[in-house]
Design an enzyme around this catalytic site. Structure first.
Site, mmCIF file in Angstrom:
data_model
loop_
_atom_site.group_PDB
_atom_site.id
_atom_site.type_symbol
_atom_site.label_atom_id
_atom_site.label_comp_id
_atom_site.label_asym_id
_atom_site.label_seq_id
_atom_site.Cartn_x
_atom_site.Cartn_y
_atom_site.Cartn_z
ATOM 1 N N ASP A 14 0.811 -1.220 0.000
ATOM 2 C CA ASP A 14 0.000 0.000 0.000
ATOM 3 C C ASP A 14 0.841 1.265 0.000
ATOM 4 O O ASP A 14 0.602 2.196 -0.775
ATOM 5 C CB ASP A 14 -0.955 -0.001 1.200
ATOM 6 C CG ASP A 14 -2.060 -1.027 1.039
ATOM 7 O OD1 ASP A 14 -2.341 -1.421 -0.104
ATOM 8 O OD2 ASP A 14 -2.636 -1.448 2.062
ATOM 9 N N ARG A 95 2.551 4.842 17.389
ATOM 10 C CA ARG A 95 2.088 5.909 16.490
ATOM 11 C C ARG A 95 2.632 7.295 16.845
ATOM 12 O O ARG A 95 3.062 8.028 15.941
ATOM 13 C CB ARG A 95 0.562 5.945 16.420
ATOM 14 C CG ARG A 95 -0.102 4.664 15.905
ATOM 15 C CD ARG A 95 0.679 3.958 14.829
ATOM 16 N NE ARG A 95 -0.041 2.832 14.246
ATOM 17 C CZ ARG A 95 0.533 1.707 13.864
ATOM 18 N NH1 ARG A 95 1.833 1.539 14.014
ATOM 19 N NH2 ARG A 95 -0.182 0.746 13.323
#
Length: 399
Positions: A14, A95
């Site tokens: 991706d 993250r």
């Protein structure tokens, strides 16, 4: 001057496809940014070369394993962070670190946009975008998978059409995210809640039901930080890695959880976090020995709120920073040794010792040597229950 976009790059299908697609759609130059948080797989040099071959004008690769362990896993350990009292924030912890490096790369390379490959159904879109907004509110965010319905089929077709150096023949039935703190697995047949996970779901842990000898380990803490295993000094990263191996071999840290996502849906997740679960188990028990009762009670409330903030993408929020200060202060006396037996999928504490212990044998014992003055207890009980007793007399008198 040509606009630049910094893309959170994994090296997979991706994000590799996203490099050329973003350049075509926006006319911008793409800078790929890959962060090693202990996820394993390909080395950073291979990932960097692939990003350049896929059309990136620059490729930033960062070995952030120690930074992740010290700056993100350690605070989670000090907080005993378990979302819904079970999940040790595997993806949620990585993250904000990735966001930090994305912003740094954007500043270094003159980018005005950062991009990520998250979907619109998950938590990570929030963590990336809220994090970027907190660190660099001037930067714009691009999310092609979410905002342009970028499917795997479209990605494969694009890769084949442009002869990108990506193997598109292998498709895992699962969506997997992993780092040194743990591993998260979802989708595929796991989306049916009645289906039990099969052994091929797991990678960090062995079957806990398999016959094997137990493993005993002593974890030494100083100020809430693990500093030795069985007397041998370790860094935070080494403590996690070694317990991933040892606890993982005993099947410790497997979780099958239906969790509440921030976007409002429930999802079924399989987690493996052998090192994290073993360390949190040891740390909680040492706190039981060394942390005063009222501080411990209040800290448990703080732990839940801190964990929710991190899960919800608010690592950089003012409340999270304030709670960090409280947690740091609570760890001052959390020093000592915890002995655990790793076996059958469990980490079981079997011994505790600490120079900062609040446990007094002579007060606790019921045998000879007892120094607890039991004559004081009668008056204490009378006074402790007095408000309830007065209220009961009033209320019973009305009935």
């Amino acid at each position: 001057m040509t606009e630049r976009v910094v893309l959170a790059y994994s090296g997979g299908l991706d994000t590799s496809v996203a490099i050329g697609w973003i350049a075509e759609q926006t006319g911008a130059e793409v800078v790929a940014c890959a962060i090693d948080v202990g996820q394993g797989g390909e080395d950073l040099d291979t990932i960097r070369k692939r990003a350049l071959e896929c059309g990136a004008v620059e490729a930033v690769v960062v070995d952030a394993k120690d930074e992740f362990a010290d700056g993100y896993c350690l605070p989670a350990l000090a907080t005993n962070a378990l979302y819904m009292e079970r999940y040790p924030l595997v993806s949620a912890l990585s993250r904000p670190l990735i966001v930090k490096h994305l912003v740094e790369a954007a500043r270094q390379h003159g980018a005005s946009v950062v991009a990520h490959g998250c979907t619109g159904k998950g938590n990570d879109q929030v963590r990336f975008e809220v994090g970027v907004g907190a660190l660099a509110p001037d930067l714009k965010v691009l999310a092609p998978v979410r905002d342009f319905a970028w499917t795997r089929e479209k990605a494969i077709a694009y890769a084949e059409q442009h002869n990108l150096p990506i193997d598109v023949s292998k498709k895992s039935p699962f969506s997997i995210d992993q780092n040194v703190w743990g591993r998260a697995v979802e989708t595929g047949f796991l989306e049916d809640l009645w289906n039990a996970p099969t052994e091929d779901v797991y990678d960090y842990t062995q079957d806990p039901a398999a016959a094997r000898e137990a493993d005993e380990v002593v974890v030494t803490f100083e100020g809430g930080r693990p500093v030795a295993l069985d007397g041998r000094p370790v860094t935070m990263l080494e403590a996690i890695q070694q317990l991933n191996t040892r606890a993982g071999a005993q099947g410790v840290g497997r979780l099958d959880l239906v969790e509440d996502r921030l976007v409002g849906i429930k999802s079924r997740e399989i987690y493996e976090a052998p090192g994290a679960i073993a360390l949190i188990t040891a740390h909680q028990e040492l706190e039981n020995v060394t942390v005063e009762r009222d501080l411990a009670r209040f800290k448990r409330q703080v732990e839940q709120r801190w964990t929710e903030l991190v899960y919800d993408g608010l690592w950089f929020s003012p409340l999270k920073r304030a709670l960090d200060s409280f947690v740091d202060a609570s760890q001052e006396q959390v020093s000592g040794d915890i002995r655990m037996t790793l076996h059958g999928g469990r980490a079981v504490v079997s011994g505790r010792r600490s120079a900062a212990s609040l446990y007094d044998f002579n007060l606790a014992t019921y045998d000879e040597g007892d120094v607890f003055d039991q004559s004081l207890a009668r008056g204490f009980v009378e006074l402790w229950g007095l408000p309830s007793k007065i209220a009961a007399k009033r209320d019973l008198g009305k009935s």
